[in-house]
Motif scaffolding. Structure first.
Motif, PDB file in Angstrom:
ATOM      1  N   TYR A 122       0.825  -0.942  -0.482  1.00 27.05           N
ATOM      2  CA  TYR A 122       0.352   0.092   0.169  1.00 27.05           C
ATOM      3  C   TYR A 122       0.482   1.317  -0.042  1.00 27.05           C
ATOM      4  O   TYR A 122       0.508   2.297  -1.104  1.00 27.05           O
ATOM      5  CB  TYR A 122      -1.019   0.282   1.082  1.00 27.05           C
ATOM      6  N   ILE A 123       1.818   1.298   0.660  1.00 28.94           N
ATOM      7  CA  ILE A 123       3.197   2.041   0.694  1.00 28.94           C
ATOM      8  C   ILE A 123       3.388   2.242  -0.720  1.00 28.94           C
ATOM      9  O   ILE A 123       3.958   3.737  -1.093  1.00 28.94           O
ATOM     10  CB  ILE A 123       4.037   1.788   1.772  1.00 28.94           C
ATOM     11  N   ALA A 157       1.218   3.905  -3.047  1.00 32.13           N
ATOM     12  CA  ALA A 157       0.899   5.560  -2.791  1.00 32.13           C
ATOM     13  C   ALA A 157       2.531   5.993  -3.382  1.00 32.13           C
ATOM     14  O   ALA A 157       1.551   7.649  -3.715  1.00 32.13           O
ATOM     15  CB  ALA A 157       1.256   5.666  -1.549  1.00 32.13           C
ATOM     16  N   ALA A 203       2.124   6.248  -6.541  1.00 34.30           N
ATOM     17  CA  ALA A 203       0.396   7.294  -7.707  1.00 34.30           C
ATOM     18  C   ALA A 203       1.140   8.845  -8.082  1.00 34.30           C
ATOM     19  O   ALA A 203       0.533   9.276  -8.217  1.00 34.30           O
ATOM     20  CB  ALA A 203      -0.332   6.917  -6.775  1.00 34.30           C
ATOM     21  N   GLN A 204       1.549   8.906  -6.354  1.00 31.03           N
ATOM     22  CA  GLN A 204       3.194  10.834  -6.064  1.00 31.03           C
ATOM     23  C   GLN A 204       3.628  10.212  -7.555  1.00 31.03           C
ATOM     24  O   GLN A 204       3.617  11.255  -8.406  1.00 31.03           O
ATOM     25  CB  GLN A 204       3.268   9.892  -5.031  1.00 31.03           C
ATOM     26  N   ASN A 245       1.446  10.945 -10.402  1.00 27.49           N
ATOM     27  CA  ASN A 245       0.323  12.519 -10.263  1.00 27.49           C
ATOM     28  C   ASN A 245       1.135  13.824  -9.643  1.00 27.49           C
ATOM     29  O   ASN A 245       0.886  13.485  -8.360  1.00 27.49           O
ATOM     30  CB  ASN A 245      -1.279  11.574  -9.871  1.00 27.49           C
ATOM     31  N   HIS A 283      -6.743  22.671   2.721  1.00 32.32           N
ATOM     32  CA  HIS A 283      -8.181  21.910   1.444  1.00 32.32           C
ATOM     33  C   HIS A 283      -8.906  23.902   1.498  1.00 32.32           C
ATOM     34  O   HIS A 283      -9.208  24.146   2.720  1.00 32.32           O
ATOM     35  CB  HIS A 283      -9.039  21.380   1.993  1.00 32.32           C
ATOM     36  N   LYS A 322      -2.261  14.826  10.170  1.00 31.08           N
ATOM     37  CA  LYS A 322      -3.302  14.811   9.072  1.00 31.08           C
ATOM     38  C   LYS A 322      -5.105  15.194   9.355  1.00 31.08           C
ATOM     39  O   LYS A 322      -5.671  13.927  10.586  1.00 31.08           O
ATOM     40  CB  LYS A 322      -3.866  13.567   8.331  1.00 31.08           C
ATOM     41  N   ASP A 350      -9.023  15.610   9.071  1.00 28.47           N
ATOM     42  CA  ASP A 350      -9.748  15.343   7.603  1.00 28.47           C
ATOM     43  C   ASP A 350     -11.308  16.990   7.178  1.00 28.47           C
ATOM     44  O   ASP A 350     -10.552  17.748   8.415  1.00 28.47           O
ATOM     45  CB  ASP A 350     -10.704  14.096   7.343  1.00 28.47           C
ATOM     46  N   ASP A 352      -9.901  17.114  -2.400  1.00 26.98           N
ATOM     47  CA  ASP A 352      -9.046  15.272  -1.967  1.00 26.98           C
ATOM     48  C   ASP A 352      -9.593  14.763  -0.958  1.00 26.98           C
ATOM     49  O   ASP A 352      -9.794  15.338   0.360  1.00 26.98           O
ATOM     50  CB  ASP A 352      -7.329  15.781  -1.444  1.00 26.98           C
ATOM     51  N   GLY A 353      -9.566  13.408  -0.979  1.00 29.04           N
ATOM     52  CA  GLY A 353     -10.029  12.992  -0.351  1.00 29.04           C
ATOM     53  C   GLY A 353      -8.950  11.947   0.431  1.00 29.04           C
ATOM     54  O   GLY A 353      -7.874  13.248   0.662  1.00 29.04           O
ATOM     55  N   PHE A 354      -9.598  11.630   2.074  1.00 25.69           N
ATOM     56  CA  PHE A 354      -8.928  11.280   3.089  1.00 25.69           C
ATOM     57  C   PHE A 354      -7.919  10.549   2.520  1.00 25.69           C
ATOM     58  O   PHE A 354      -8.439   9.216   3.233  1.00 25.69           O
ATOM     59  CB  PHE A 354      -9.349  11.424   4.493  1.00 25.69           C
ATOM     60  N   PHE A 357      -4.152   8.248   3.153  1.00 31.23           N
ATOM     61  CA  PHE A 357      -3.059   7.681   2.984  1.00 31.23           C
ATOM     62  C   PHE A 357      -2.730   6.814   3.069  1.00 31.23           C
ATOM     63  O   PHE A 357      -3.538   5.932   3.606  1.00 31.23           O
ATOM     64  CB  PHE A 357      -2.164   9.238   4.816  1.00 31.23           C
ATOM     65  N   ALA A 358      -0.902   6.417   3.281  1.00 31.75           N
ATOM     66  CA  ALA A 358      -0.691   4.580   3.258  1.00 31.75           C
ATOM     67  C   ALA A 358      -0.319   5.184   4.480  1.00 31.75           C
ATOM     68  O   ALA A 358       0.862   6.240   4.624  1.00 31.75           O
ATOM     69  CB  ALA A 358       0.169   4.349   2.138  1.00 31.75           C
ATOM     70  N   ARG A 359       0.052   4.508   6.005  1.00 29.34           N
ATOM     71  CA  ARG A 359       0.735   4.239   7.063  1.00 29.34           C
ATOM     72  C   ARG A 359       2.302   4.214   6.460  1.00 29.34           C
ATOM     73  O   ARG A 359       2.169   2.529   6.668  1.00 29.34           O
ATOM     74  CB  ARG A 359      -0.148   4.247   8.245  1.00 29.34           C
ATOM     75  N   GLU A 360       3.099   4.516   7.057  1.00 33.09           N
ATOM     76  CA  GLU A 360       3.978   3.827   7.384  1.00 33.09           C
ATOM     77  C   GLU A 360       4.797   3.209   8.888  1.00 33.09           C
ATOM     78  O   GLU A 360       3.924   3.612   9.654  1.00 33.09           O
ATOM     79  CB  GLU A 360       5.864   4.818   7.817  1.00 33.09           C
ATOM     80  N   TRP A 386       2.572   9.498   7.426  1.00 36.30           N
ATOM     81  CA  TRP A 386       1.296   9.362   6.756  1.00 36.30           C
ATOM     82  C   TRP A 386       2.126   9.141   4.667  1.00 36.30           C
ATOM     83  O   TRP A 386       2.417  10.450   4.927  1.00 36.30           O
ATOM     84  CB  TRP A 386       0.690  10.459   6.920  1.00 36.30           C
ATOM     85  N   VAL A 387       1.502   8.962   3.957  1.00 37.97           N
ATOM     86  CA  VAL A 387       2.236   9.251   2.743  1.00 37.97           C
ATOM     87  C   VAL A 387       0.729   9.504   1.541  1.00 37.97           C
ATOM     88  O   VAL A 387       0.448   8.881   1.278  1.00 37.97           O
ATOM     89  CB  VAL A 387       2.923   7.804   2.341  1.00 37.97           C
ATOM     90  N   LYS A 388       0.652  10.642   1.009  1.00 35.66           N
ATOM     91  CA  LYS A 388       0.145  10.801   0.382  1.00 35.66           C
ATOM     92  C   LYS A 388      -0.272  10.035  -0.531  1.00 35.66           C
ATOM     93  O   LYS A 388       0.401  10.347  -1.247  1.00 35.66           O
ATOM     94  CB  LYS A 388      -0.097  12.673   0.808  1.00 35.66           C
ATOM     95  N   ILE A 389      -2.097   9.772  -0.574  1.00 35.00           N
ATOM     96  CA  ILE A 389      -2.038   9.076  -2.219  1.00 35.00           C
ATOM     97  C   ILE A 389      -2.738  10.004  -3.015  1.00 35.00           C
ATOM     98  O   ILE A 389      -4.122  11.005  -2.262  1.00 35.00           O
ATOM     99  CB  ILE A 389      -3.085   8.186  -1.737  1.00 35.00           C
ATOM    100  N   PRO A 390      -2.654  10.443  -3.990  1.00 34.55           N
ATOM    101  CA  PRO A 390      -3.066  11.270  -4.808  1.00 34.55           C
ATOM    102  C   PRO A 390      -4.439  10.766  -5.161  1.00 34.55           C
ATOM    103  O   PRO A 390      -4.779  10.003  -5.633  1.00 34.55           O
ATOM    104  CB  PRO A 390      -2.351  11.371  -6.042  1.00 34.55           C
ATOM    105  N   VAL A 447      -7.242  11.317  -7.778  1.00 31.67           N
ATOM    106  CA  VAL A 447      -6.531  11.711  -9.149  1.00 31.67           C
ATOM    107  C   VAL A 447      -8.467  11.386  -9.474  1.00 31.67           C
ATOM    108  O   VAL A 447      -8.885  11.362 -10.656  1.00 31.67           O
ATOM    109  CB  VAL A 447      -6.132  10.488  -9.455  1.00 31.67           C
ATOM    110  N   LEU A 485      -8.648   7.285  -7.016  1.00 34.60           N
ATOM    111  CA  LEU A 485      -8.494   6.347  -7.975  1.00 34.60           C
ATOM    112  C   LEU A 485     -10.765   6.877  -8.951  1.00 34.60           C
ATOM    113  O   LEU A 485      -9.887   7.557 -10.079  1.00 34.60           O
ATOM    114  CB  LEU A 485      -8.440   4.918  -8.350  1.00 34.60           C
TER     115      LEU A 485
END
Lengths: 339, 339, 339
Positions: free
Chosen positions: B78-79, B82, B85-86, B89, B169, B227, B229, C177-179, C181-184, C189-193, C195, C217
């Motif tokens: 999943y990481i 992500a 995807a970055q 995008n 946002h 983060k 929401d 953007d939706g909320f 993120f993938a968690r390390e 947190w890694v932002k998931i674009p 799109v 997505l």
């Protein structure tokens, strides 16, 4: 910078200690240092007096001898603190005038300030010294009383009324359409025009991103001295009595009437068409589904538990009725035996 | 468009299958087609691998042999997804400069973008490459760190601080007055000037229409990597620790401290003056009314039922205490008999 | 001003009494006076007919003889009232054109109105007669269908789609953007674009400060005829079926699908990744934590009590499992004795 004797002259209270002691801001007992005026409002913090580094302290008569610091003795130290804080931090002084990047379509007093990007539609009436923040939108026919201040990006829909000396925080929306639709048999919705207004009294504060809907036929009414926190939603035709205070994230559905001097806790909800009398306190997170006819404190929220405990305990909520039946059965056997 | 060997070179992982396989976007296992890179993050979806039309898949070591598709094996798919995807995008590239319909009263770096209708007050400091979206209002003395981006209609009140690489946002309001009033005997409210700031760390994301109030005396503090929401309300003097994530519609009342790496579910509420330690998870819809001293998952919400069942079961909640008395009575009779 | 025979000609219904009776607005039975057309939609208010000062009344066949006032008899008086109210209160007529203080970077039809301070980015497509209120921001590539009206300070993010004849109230944010993120492992947190887009159907109304996030997505989809009240939060990839109505302050977490013609009460919450079928009603304040597979009314909220009663009753909720054990123990003793 004020001397203690200047403060007492303006705000009252009894002065003990050096009247020439100078203070330049208010602070908590814990954080106060040289030049600070601290306050003891809640007796449970009085142990903090000993180590307090403030130059002076505001306290109640019962606490007058708990410190040797210069001090002001007053019946309500928290109110006194608020008034001193107001003296130290007067509201920002705005330069009157209309920013060149604002759009103003109504005549307005020379004492009014209109910031960049604001737009004021036709037939708007603004009182003296009104401040319209950047990006605010004042709809056709709206009226705003003297001394009221709108922060950035506030929207006031057409024909709504804001009283005198109100403060409206950024992003608040006053007068959007109420949620009024008639439902056809096929489930489609026919919009009911929302032709009432929002009428807001004097000395009202409205928090950031709070929304107050206009009435359907009659008006939505917010009484004098009402204080609304952020992100509150107030439905059409709600009436809120004087000096009621409502904490953040509360939702009040349409046509509900709330009395004067109520206090509604954060995230509480009140469904539509209810009546709540004066002096009612609703606890945080409580959903009110019936009218409240007597003053008092009302609550409905759940105790938080560790998740595993919660799973064990709350599974039974689905079967509470069966559980009561089991208790009844046990009691009835007892009854039969006793006979 | 990237080849798998390019991705592995940049992001690591083990590559199985044709390294020249080209992918041009990420997609779910279900929807992926030619040119897509899918990912299997949750083992419960592994049955979807068989029918997956993706050109390649990201998966964990345990799943490496579950498909013959070209694939990247990595400890945390999943990481990895992500990060890919970055790559696919990248953030929008903004052209630096001030739009002619913006109002800027402070000197700003040439690398900054200020969109139409934005207004920036005096004494504002903006870092390199900051983006100020259309209609944003940056109050006097505010500071925004390098690389931070504000979407449309964001309000930052005077003196507030936003760190580096933050995303804010649309409609968010940072630094409105906290809800602070002292109550007179007659129920009227005396406003306590809110003289603290909001101080936001680096790499923080703040959702649409979220509000964060300025402190009363001290600051409201949001830690690095937090983060938030949408539609969250954060009261004055709240402190939120690093990397804590909070879902939509949560309300946090004044002076509460939340630790690091907490996760707060949607619509949860936390009352004021509490302390919540690090690594606490609060379930959706849970109202926290006491401090939480130990890490773990905490819950308080109700099972949903069909309305008729609910009526039957929940009527008893009003009489739970009487119910417990009835159980006790039954037990006592037993006791007496046993003796 | 309409004569009753004109109304019946346009909207149907049976006319009793003087067809030339003139009415100029709608009103409630209680408040109606000379020139007003009142309506009796709910039989429980029929006692109010006697004292009603209206010039005419709309009522159902069952109530046709309950008054001697001129009246229109129709199967659904509330729908009829809505339609008459629409006749009396047509939507505001806007003058087409672009205000000089607006910033428009896309070609738009001559019939469109763009108010002061609005900004429209490149590649935007607006239908005929669209109204863009003051301070609205329409992002790159967004599309808005004919006849749709945006009130003040609405933000539409890039590439989002709004259908025809929609109404969007002030402060709404569509497409943030939706909320995601993938968690390390270290909790960062890694932002998931994000799109995907938001795609909104025709005839949708969206309340003030409501937020609808763009998909991660795929798209977030709001069906035709959906009505959303104020301060609603809709997460990424949610799908809402046609004609569903959602009251204020509701939160819907990501990837949940809601059917057609549902009604969701105020402050309800629905967690993520659920499915709710058509024709489901969720009561106010109810948190839905499981999918709902059958139409019907669903509830989970608590009875409000006086605070002291609540303390007594709700303390037991923490011990419900132990309570059930005690009941079981009582039953088992009985069993043993019975044997």
């Amino acid at each position: 910078m004020f001397r203690l004797d200047e403060l007492v002259e303006r705000l009252g209270g009894e002065l003990l200690g050096d009247p020439a002691t100078a203070v330049r801001r208010v602070a908590t007992l814990e954080q106060a240092g040289e030049g600070d005026l601290a306050f003891l409002a809640n007796p449970k913090y009085q142990s903090r007096l000993a180590a307090c580094g403030a130059s002076a302290v505001i306290l109640a008569p019962a606490a007058r001898d708990l410190t040797v610091l210069p001090r002001i003795v007053t019946a309500d130290p928290y109110i006194y603190f608020a008034r001193v804080a107001q003296l130290f931090n007067p509201p920002e002084a705005f330069v009157p005038g209309v920013h060149p990047a604002a759009s103003v379509a109504s005549p307005i007093p020379a004492s009014v300030t209109v910031a960049a990007g604001a737009s004021i539609d036709v037939d708007v009436e603004l009182g003296e010294r009104v401040v319209i923040g950047p990006g605010c939108r004042i709809g056709r026919g709206a009226r705003i009383g003297a001394g009221s201040r709108l922060n950035a990006n506030v929207t006031i829909y057409h024909d709504c009324v804001v009283g005198r000396d109100c403060i409206v925080h950024a992003g608040a929306v006053i007068g959007a359409d109420g949620f009024g639709f008639a439902r056809e048999r096929d489930g489609s919705w026919v919009k009911i025009p929302q032709v009432g207004r929002v009428v807001i009294g004097d000395d009202v504060e409205i928090g950031a991103n709070t929304t107050i809907d206009r009435g359907a036929l009659d008006d939505t009414v917010i009484g004098d001295g009402v204080k609304l926190d952020n992100q509150i939603q107030i439905g059409h035709n709600v009436k809120i009595g004087e000096r009621t205070a409502i904490a953040g994230c509360v939702g009040i559905a349409g046509s509900t009437t709330i009395g004067a001097r109520c206090m509604i806790g954060g995230q509480a909800g009140i469904i539509g068409h209810l009546e709540i009398v004066d002096d009612v306190v609703v606890s945080a997170g409580t959903l009110v589904t019936k009218s409240i006819r007597r003053r008092g404190v009302y609550t409905a929220n759940l105790p938080v538990q560790g998740h595993a405990e919660w799973v064990k305990n709350f599974a039974h909520l689905r079967h509470l009725d069966a559980l009561v039946d089991r208790i009844r059965a046990l009691e009835e056997r007892k009854e039969r035996k006793a006979r």
